[in-house]
Design an enzyme around this catalytic site. Sequence first.
Site, PDB file in Angstrom:
ATOM      1  N   ARG A 223       0.851  -1.173   0.000  1.00 51.02           N
ATOM      2  CA  ARG A 223       0.000   0.000   0.000  1.00 51.02           C
ATOM      3  C   ARG A 223       0.895   1.233   0.000  1.00 51.02           C
ATOM      4  O   ARG A 223       2.102   1.135   0.260  1.00 51.02           O
ATOM      5  CB  ARG A 223      -0.944   0.035   1.211  1.00 51.02           C
ATOM      6  CG  ARG A 223      -0.225   0.255   2.529  1.00 51.02           C
ATOM      7  CD  ARG A 223      -1.165   0.188   3.729  1.00 51.02           C
ATOM      8  NE  ARG A 223      -2.138   1.270   3.734  1.00 51.02           N
ATOM      9  CZ  ARG A 223      -1.956   2.439   4.344  1.00 51.02           C
ATOM     10  NH1 ARG A 223      -0.823   2.698   4.994  1.00 51.02           N
ATOM     11  NH2 ARG A 223      -2.888   3.358   4.319  1.00 51.02           N
ATOM     12  N   GLU A 265       5.460   6.766   1.352  1.00 48.60           N
ATOM     13  CA  GLU A 265       5.935   5.474   1.832  1.00 48.60           C
ATOM     14  C   GLU A 265       5.316   4.357   1.006  1.00 48.60           C
ATOM     15  O   GLU A 265       4.081   4.268   0.904  1.00 48.60           O
ATOM     16  CB  GLU A 265       5.539   5.274   3.297  1.00 48.60           C
ATOM     17  CG  GLU A 265       6.194   6.239   4.255  1.00 48.60           C
ATOM     18  CD  GLU A 265       5.669   6.105   5.675  1.00 48.60           C
ATOM     19  OE1 GLU A 265       6.264   6.713   6.578  1.00 48.60           O
ATOM     20  OE2 GLU A 265       4.650   5.387   5.880  1.00 48.60           O
TER      21      GLU A 265
END
Length: 355
Positions: A223, A265
């Site tokens: 993700r 991230e």
Amino acid sequence: MTIQFNDESFRDDYTFHNSEWAIKRFPFPFHEDSYMYSVNMEQHRGGPKGSVYEMRFDVDEHYVSEMKDRAIVLDQDPLRCQSLPHMTLAGWDLLELIMVSKSEDYPDLFELHRNGNQWRWVNKPLGIDHSFTFMDETTLPYGPMEYITRQAQGDFAVLDQRDEMLWMDAGMVTTQADWSLDFDIGMNFFEWHAPVPKAHEMGIFKRALKFLLNIQQGAPARRLNWTMTVNPLLDTSPENYHKWGIQKTTLTSENIAHKQHLRVELQTFFRLPRSNALVFPIRCYLCSFQDLMTVPKWGRRLHRVVRDLPVELATYKGFIDNRPMMLDYLSQFDDGLPTSPGIWPDLETEPPLSK
């Protein structure tokens, strides 16, 4: 070597820079013109070719400099790497996962030679050629988790799974977005996510935990998450807030283009075979506003996301005070045209800025 590694810094003079190649493959996190928390998990099975998702552990032009920065952080604060005693086996699991992945995915950069438990690891970018005995800590200069994560970009949280819960029981954390391994070590999944607004009430973390508990070996997931950072600083830890927090006050309309960075991230999740632990690599990518604006779709969309983000999320992400200045800059790159769905730059089809 196929990758040309930058000689750059993530502190002091901030010489970090992205090549045109790095900008185009930047993991832009917004698939539409607005943002709200979601579980947003998908399988991590590689591809598209050349993207940050192609390999299990992405290696790019920042690799060598990031590893130098990690060594600096660890020298100043060894507690950024911790492993509770029962997590040693998971550390060996992680060492094997990273060594096998990198030697298979980047054979020109890394080599792994195995003869039973006698292993030889070659890391050409860092000049390492080391023979050791797998599962024998005395043959390594550090514990297995620390040894290999000193050679891998991004942070690593190693989560023990017990009692239908995940526990933060080991980690290498030097590039985090304002959270502390030393504070979170030993906490469970809900405890370390407690500061996040809205997501708990929306049931995001309950659904995420259920998904993560069921990740199987050989079926990793991924993700994206994001925040903002003034200056290309990897170490935005609570321990060093006194150093980086004040930098938010240095933004001006003249310098925001190169000082304000979108921080993304790429979070991946791998089930480890012997320990059954879950490793949670958190790879940080930085891109300045001026570099993002070279992609018309991203310029339009970032303006809309920042403009419409709820106050509590802009506060949590740490840029509520600078949002007016950010919007003033970003609005120059939003001509109101529709954007194509998805996160990709779509340079061949997205129209250029019309104003």
